[in-house]
Enzyme design. Structure first.
Site, PDB file in Angstrom:
ATOM      1  N   HIS A   1       0.825  -1.645   0.143  1.00 16.11           N
ATOM      2  CA  HIS A   1       0.128   0.197   0.131  1.00 16.11           C
ATOM      3  C   HIS A   1       0.750   1.158  -0.013  1.00 16.11           C
ATOM      4  CE1 HIS A   1      -3.048   3.050   1.433  1.00 16.11           C
ATOM      5  NE2 HIS A   1      -4.027   1.751   0.245  1.00 16.11           N
TER       6      HIS A   1
ATOM      7  N   ASP B   1      -8.210  -5.116  -0.104  1.00 18.43           N
ATOM      8  CA  ASP B   1      -8.474  -6.274  -1.294  1.00 18.43           C
ATOM      9  C   ASP B   1      -7.963  -7.750  -0.581  1.00 18.43           C
ATOM     10  OD1 ASP B   1      -9.553  -4.535  -2.729  1.00 18.43           O
ATOM     11  OD2 ASP B   1      -7.814  -3.856  -3.931  1.00 18.43           O
TER      12      ASP B   1
HETATM   13  N1  CMC Z   1       3.794  -8.106  -4.634  1.00 17.15           N
HETATM   14  C1  CMC Z   1       5.571  -7.858  -5.191  1.00 17.15           C
HETATM   15  N2  CMC Z   1       5.773  -6.462  -5.027  1.00 17.15           N
HETATM   16  C2  CMC Z   1       5.337  -5.575  -4.528  1.00 17.15           C
HETATM   17  C3  CMC Z   1       3.874  -5.260  -4.182  1.00 17.15           C
HETATM   18  C4  CMC Z   1       3.521  -6.196  -4.298  1.00 17.15           C
HETATM   19  N3  CMC Z   1       1.943  -6.590  -4.372  1.00 17.15           N
HETATM   20  N4  CMC Z   1       3.923  -3.870  -3.591  1.00 17.15           N
HETATM   21  C5  CMC Z   1       4.417  -3.087  -3.970  1.00 17.15           C
HETATM   22  N5  CMC Z   1       5.966  -3.930  -4.114  1.00 17.15           N
HETATM   23  C6  CMC Z   1       6.837  -3.448  -4.716  1.00 17.15           C
HETATM   24  C7  CMC Z   1       7.139  -3.348  -5.779  1.00 17.15           C
HETATM   25  O1  CMC Z   1       8.188  -3.858  -6.893  1.00 17.15           O
HETATM   26  C8  CMC Z   1       9.065  -2.093  -5.315  1.00 17.15           C
HETATM   27  O2  CMC Z   1       9.804  -3.187  -5.305  1.00 17.15           O
HETATM   28  P1  CMC Z   1      11.472  -2.010  -5.681  1.00 17.15           P
HETATM   29  O3  CMC Z   1      11.422  -1.016  -4.496  1.00 17.15           O
HETATM   30  O4  CMC Z   1      12.026  -3.426  -5.325  1.00 17.15           O
HETATM   31  O5  CMC Z   1      11.215  -1.482  -6.829  1.00 17.15           O
HETATM   32  C9  CMC Z   1       8.362  -2.264  -3.787  1.00 17.15           C
HETATM   33  O6  CMC Z   1       7.314  -3.150  -3.182  1.00 17.15           O
HETATM   34  C10 CMC Z   1       7.555   0.056  -3.518  1.00 17.15           C
HETATM   35  O7  CMC Z   1       6.515  -0.316  -4.035  1.00 17.15           O
HETATM   36  P2  CMC Z   1       5.981  -0.045  -5.093  1.00 17.15           P
HETATM   37  O8  CMC Z   1       5.045   0.022  -6.512  1.00 17.15           O
HETATM   38  O9  CMC Z   1       7.134   1.877  -5.230  1.00 17.15           O
HETATM   39  O10 CMC Z   1       4.695   0.993  -4.263  1.00 17.15           O
HETATM   40  P3  CMC Z   1       3.726   2.263  -4.420  1.00 17.15           P
HETATM   41  O11 CMC Z   1       3.132   2.879  -3.222  1.00 17.15           O
HETATM   42  O12 CMC Z   1       3.821   3.110  -5.495  1.00 17.15           O
HETATM   43  O13 CMC Z   1       2.525   0.845  -4.988  1.00 17.15           O
HETATM   44  C11 CMC Z   1       0.322  -0.380  -4.375  1.00 17.15           C
HETATM   45  C12 CMC Z   1       1.211   0.925  -4.123  1.00 17.15           C
HETATM   46  C13 CMC Z   1      -0.499  -0.896  -3.789  1.00 17.15           C
HETATM   47  C14 CMC Z   1       0.334  -0.122  -6.298  1.00 17.15           C
HETATM   48  C15 CMC Z   1       1.335  -1.659  -4.509  1.00 17.15           C
HETATM   49  O14 CMC Z   1       1.718  -2.346  -3.271  1.00 17.15           O
HETATM   50  C16 CMC Z   1       1.227  -3.165  -5.721  1.00 17.15           C
HETATM   51  O15 CMC Z   1       1.099  -2.439  -6.548  1.00 17.15           O
HETATM   52  N6  CMC Z   1       0.218  -4.077  -4.692  1.00 17.15           N
HETATM   53  C17 CMC Z   1      -0.602  -5.128  -5.631  1.00 17.15           C
HETATM   54  C18 CMC Z   1      -1.664  -4.407  -6.110  1.00 17.15           C
HETATM   55  C19 CMC Z   1      -2.586  -3.623  -4.726  1.00 17.15           C
HETATM   56  O16 CMC Z   1      -2.874  -5.460  -4.145  1.00 17.15           O
HETATM   57  N7  CMC Z   1      -3.984  -2.818  -4.486  1.00 17.15           N
HETATM   58  C20 CMC Z   1      -4.703  -2.585  -3.897  1.00 17.15           C
HETATM   59  C21 CMC Z   1      -4.505  -1.410  -2.582  1.00 17.15           C
HETATM   60  S1  CMC Z   1      -5.362  -1.236  -1.134  1.00 17.15           S
HETATM   61  C22 CMC Z   1      -6.848  -0.694  -2.053  1.00 17.15           C
HETATM   62  C23 CMC Z   1      -6.702   0.385  -2.953  1.00 17.15           C
HETATM   63  O17 CMC Z   1      -7.170   1.504  -1.510  1.00 17.15           O
HETATM   64  O18 CMC Z   1      -6.456   0.891  -3.914  1.00 17.15           O
END
Ligand code: CMC
Length: 422
Positions: A306, A363
């Site tokens: 998140h 989720d």
């Molecule tokens: N699985 C694998 N790696 C992950 C995941 C995941 N679910 N989430 C984050 N990471 C990794 C990402 O690859 C990155 O790694 P690195 O530093 O090596 O590049 C690191 O963790 C930081 O992630 P980020 O993408 O920079 O974080 P963000 O804040 O931009 O993204 C997120 C947040 C929710 C989009 C992401 O965690 C994600 O894609 N999660 C899976 C989709 C999901 O469950 N979404 C629902 C969110 S809760 C409901 C809502 O409010 O939307």
């Protein structure tokens, strides 16, 4: 209060600090460009506040979520979804008289215009219900044409909010009935919000639907937990689109579209696909985790991670407990629960997830509950949208009540070719 100091090309500038009621601090950079010629750059708005807001507070480090000051745990346990919706939109929980008037408005606005009902005939049976929902919500502006917020007063707003909150569940249930070729079931004035939705979804003239109080309670909890989450992708979209002064229905339609994506509200659907793949033997838990860690593909462990929470999402904690309660009450043994629990345990002990502070989000367990209720997988994002609607409306209203009113318009740093000539 202290000021922030910034040095640009050896010249020092002072910037005001803004402090929130929970002690959060922001540097107000709104005059930065005029005084220094610089803008700030923050791709994906990872550290940019877009507004002052009195609706929802999140402490992502401590796993705290409150609506209008009330902890999410208390609201989920002691209020109904419509009470929480009222709280978000109007700032306080309703008095008995306000609750009665609000329920009355919802009941009176629960049907959809018969001409609009005919729209369903034009949608293919395979249409994704989120595409139908966004289309139908935007179409409300055709039937209730108060186009510009500047033209209407609080009574008109109350009516528009009630129309949206009430009709969205009718539209959602009709999209399901359409997809399975069953007749639409009209809302009943004697049923409460969630019970009415379940009735419109699952009742049929040849197979009456009995409303189970545990399912009704679970649905209330699910919707309350989704009801607002401050400036997330879809809410920011509602504010940005609404800031052009377009009507509420179209602003909400944009929010629904933003919510649909798998990184946001579409993740609940992806979680179940992922758990089903593991259950069907196409993928092992270990392979699933390795795939999520591998940067050569775009696969993510859906339902994990998140932008704001760097600890366990409090909503996921409540839903995990509710999975246990509902499965015992309904005597359901869903193999996906065991798989989800194993996946969670393995990831919470995996260095990759520990280092990045990735925990289950809302989720991860919501889909398992929707499955137990009988809601089809492609409707999970629709359920998220029904829940999030009061939050979007509250944020839209707050933006319109804020003075001075500003259209949302970020800037950029241009990196294309410098001037050239043909
Ligand atoms: N699985 C694998 N790696 C992950 C995941 C995941 N679910 N989430 C984050 N990471 C990794 C990402 O690859 C990155 O790694 P690195 O530093 O090596 O590049 C690191 O963790 C930081 O992630 P980020 O993408 O920079 O974080 P963000 O804040 O931009 O993204 C997120 C947040 C929710 C989009 C992401 O965690 C994600 O894609 N999660 C899976 C989709 C999901 O469950 N979404 C629902 C969110 S809760 C409901 C809502 O409010 O939307």
């Amino acid at each position: 209060m202290d000021k922030a100091k910034i040095i640009i090309h050896n010249k020092e500038y002072e910037l005001p600090l803004v402090k929130g009621t929970e002690g959060e601090i922001a540097i107000d950079i709104s005059t930065l460009r005029d005084t220094t010629g610089c803008i700030t750059l923050d791709v994906g708005y990872q550290n940019t506040g877009s507004c002052l807001s009195a609706i929802t507070f999140i402490d992502g480090e401590k796993g705290i979520l409150r609506y209008r000051g009330y902890p999410i745990e208390e609201l989920a346990e002691k209020t109904s979804f419509t009470e929480t919706a009222y709280l978000l939109i109007y700032g306080n929980l309703p008095t008995p008289e306000e609750k009665k008037a609000f329920s009355q408005r919802l009941t009176e606005n629960s049907m959809i215009h018969e001409e609009m009902v005919r729209f369903f005939d034009g949608f293919p049976l395979t249409a994704h219900p989120m595409a139908i929902l966004s289309t139908m919500v935007n179409a409300l502006s055709v039937y209730y044409p108060q186009y510009f917020p500047a033209e209407f007063d609080i009574e008109t707003f109350d009516l528009m909010a009630a129309r949206l909150i009430s009709k969205i569940r009718t539209i959602a249930a009709y999209s399901y009935k359409h997809s399975i070729g069953e007749p639409f079931i009209y809302p009943r004035p004697d049923l409460k919000y969630c019970a009415n939705f379940l009735y419109m979804m699952f009742h049929s003239p040849v197979k009456p639907y009995e409303i189970d109080p545990d399912i009704e309670k679970t649905m209330n909890i699910l919707l309350i937990l989704h009801a607002d989450h401050e400036q997330n992708c879809s809410t920011s979209t509602v504010r940005l689109v609404g800031s052009s002064m377009v009507n509420l229905y179209s602003s909400i339609c944009a929010g629904i579209c933003a919510l649909w994506g798998p990184l946001h509200g579409g993740a609940n659907q992806e979680v179940i696909h992922m758990l089903e793949e593991i259950h069907n033997g196409k993928l092992s838990v270990r392979e699933c985790i390795e795939r999520a860690k591998n940067k050569d593909n775009r696969f993510r462990l859906f339902g994990f991670g998140h932008r704001v929470y760097k600890s366990y999402d409090p909503r996921a904690r409540i839903l995990k407990a509710q999975c246990d309660i509902l499965s015992r009450k309904l005597n359901i043994k869903d193999p996906l629960i065991e798989i989800a629990l194993e996946l969670e345990e393995r990831t919470l002990n995996d260095e990759y997830f520990i280092e990045r502070k990735l925990y289950p989000n809302v989720d991860f367990y919501s889909g398992i509950l929707y499955r137990m209720i009988g809601i089809p997988t492609n409707m999970y994002p629709v359920m998220f949208a029904i829940g999030r609607l009061p939050g979007w409306i509250a944020q839209w209203k707050e933006m319109h009540d804020t003075k001075p009113f500003k259209i949302g318009r970020p800037r950029q740093i241009y990196i294309g070719p410098v001037e050239r000539h043909l």
